[in-house]
Design a protein around this motif. Structure first.
Motif, mmCIF file in Angstrom:
data_model
loop_
_atom_site.group_PDB
_atom_site.id
_atom_site.type_symbol
_atom_site.label_atom_id
_atom_site.label_comp_id
_atom_site.label_asym_id
_atom_site.label_seq_id
_atom_site.Cartn_x
_atom_site.Cartn_y
_atom_site.Cartn_z
ATOM 1 N N GLU A 279 -4.463 12.102 8.043
ATOM 2 C CA GLU A 279 -4.646 12.382 6.618
ATOM 3 C C GLU A 279 -4.532 13.860 6.288
ATOM 4 O O GLU A 279 -4.251 14.227 5.143
ATOM 5 C CB GLU A 279 -5.998 11.839 6.139
ATOM 6 N N ARG B 226 -3.710 4.641 10.610
ATOM 7 C CA ARG B 226 -5.129 4.381 10.385
ATOM 8 C C ARG B 226 -5.410 2.884 10.328
ATOM 9 O O ARG B 226 -6.408 2.402 10.853
ATOM 10 C CB ARG B 226 -5.591 5.054 9.086
ATOM 11 N N THR B 227 -4.501 2.139 9.682
ATOM 12 C CA THR B 227 -4.678 0.693 9.583
ATOM 13 C C THR B 227 -4.657 0.046 10.952
ATOM 14 O O THR B 227 -5.475 -0.829 11.265
ATOM 15 C CB THR B 227 -3.575 0.085 8.698
ATOM 16 N N ARG C 172 -0.898 6.332 7.073
ATOM 17 C CA ARG C 172 -1.736 5.225 6.630
ATOM 18 C C ARG C 172 -1.611 4.042 7.575
ATOM 19 O O ARG C 172 -2.602 3.376 7.897
ATOM 20 C CB ARG C 172 -1.322 4.808 5.209
ATOM 21 N N TYR D 37 2.784 9.916 4.225
ATOM 22 C CA TYR D 37 1.499 9.279 3.912
ATOM 23 C C TYR D 37 1.517 7.823 4.365
ATOM 24 O O TYR D 37 0.542 7.325 4.937
ATOM 25 C CB TYR D 37 1.220 9.353 2.415
#
Length: 352
Positions: free
Chosen positions: A37, A339-340, A336, A332
């Protein structure tokens, strides 16, 4: 070194496109390990900064100019996989919006300016850091050498592609000699820009430089003419992962906007290395007009704006903005997904 349509025949261009698409796919997967992030917005900024600096052609010889390729800079700042993606985003924006680099030659350009420069530069950079002391000066020096070598490497790669699929019958030895000679000079400019940029970022935020991971240089104080280690602060600073990046991001964006919107007006108007060699050796005999030659931003100017300074400046600012939005959005999504996947893995472990 943007290759136009018509330099390379259709079959080889198609193969290059397939290989480039594969390299981008691999880079998307690898970038998940490099981005989070904090670094995803910075990667978008790196792409926008490279777009801006590529507008600043600098003279290298009589009647010839050069510009940043950016593969070394991107790889060292945000990682080799993300670096390939950064250059790919820049080339895509340039090809679609500004008619710079052929659309059928997009695969060739991504391979040459994105993959070759990034792989060669980062491999050499890591090799040098393996034998040099782990200091900020070593990171800067290694980035200089890596960037310097990456440019003639890209020139040699283009020569190889041209030898396989060139549309004109030119002795390949002459092409290699001409491309290699001028791009060694361009490489010096590339090395200076890369080293200055990497050195500046490492000086203030080494934790954000991918190539400087693990770099820990103690603060030095001069006491009685000698440098000594500064005492540890009474209060530990915030962990690197939680330190804000807004200041660096804003500074980088403002710099890119100033370079593209104002400084670019003073860039050299001479043809770059590939354009000069193509004209001198006859490589451009089969060159075709760009498919978007009539676009509102073709040739880095805004259509119907008569003032050259204003037209070029507006085009540069638009280009920086478009590249920033496209790059940041893509990075991004990649971060993302990382992270998922990480959260999914954690849930699976908890169930077990």
């Amino acid at each position: 070194m943007h290759v136009p349509d018509g330099f390379i025949n259709a079959p080889v261009s198609a193969v290059a496109g397939v290989v480039a698409a594969g390299a981008v796919a691999v880079s998307l997967k690898g970038a998940r390990r490099e981005l989070d992030e904090r670094t995803a917005p910075l990667a978008g900024l790196v792409a926008a900064f490279i777009f801006a600096v590529q507008m600043l052609n600098f003279p290298v010889a009589a009647g010839t100019s050069g510009h940043l390729l950016g593969g070394a800079l991107a790889a060292i700042l945000v990682g080799p996989y993300t670096g390939v993606l950064c250059i790919s985003v820049v080339l895509l924006m340039q090809g679609i919006l500004f008619a710079d680099g052929g659309l059928t030659a997009l695969g060739v350009n991504i391979l040459d300016m994105g993959v070759v420069t990034t792989v060669v530069a980062y491999a050499l950079f890591r090799g040098l850091l393996g034998v040099l002391p782990r200091t900020r000066r070593s990171v800067t020096a290694a980035s200089f050498v890596a960037a310097l070598v990456s440019v003639p490497a890209a020139a040699c790669a283009f020569t190889l592609i041209y030898w396989i699929g060139g549309t004109t019958d030119i002795p390949i030895g002459k092409v290699l000699t001409a491309m290699g000679g001028v791009h060694v000079l361009i490489g010096i400019g590339e090395a200076l820009i890369t080293a200055l940029t990497v050195g500046a970022v490492v000086a203030v935020r080494p934790d954000l430089v991918h190539g400087a991971k693990g770099l820990a240089a103690p603060l030095k104080l001069r006491v009685d003419g000698e440098l000594v280690d500064a005492p540890a602060p009474a209060r530990e600073p915030a962990p690197a992962a939680h330190r804000p990046t807004r200041g660096l991001w804003v500074t980088g964006l403002v710099t890119a906007l100033v370079l593209a919107g104002f400084v670019s007006f003073y860039a050299s108007a001479d043809p770059d290395g590939l354009e000069k060699v193509a004209a001198d050796k006859g490589i451009d005999k089969e060159a075709k007009e760009h498919a978007t030659a009539d676009s509102p931003l073709a040739d880095y100017g805004v259509k119907d704006v008569s003032n050259a300074r204003l037209s070029g400046g507006l085009a540069g600012v638009i280009g920086v903005g478009a590249t920033l939005v496209a790059g940041s959005g893509a990075f991004y999504v990649v971060s993302r997904r990382r992270r998922t996947q990480g959260e999914a893995g954690t849930r699976t472990e908890e169930k077990v």
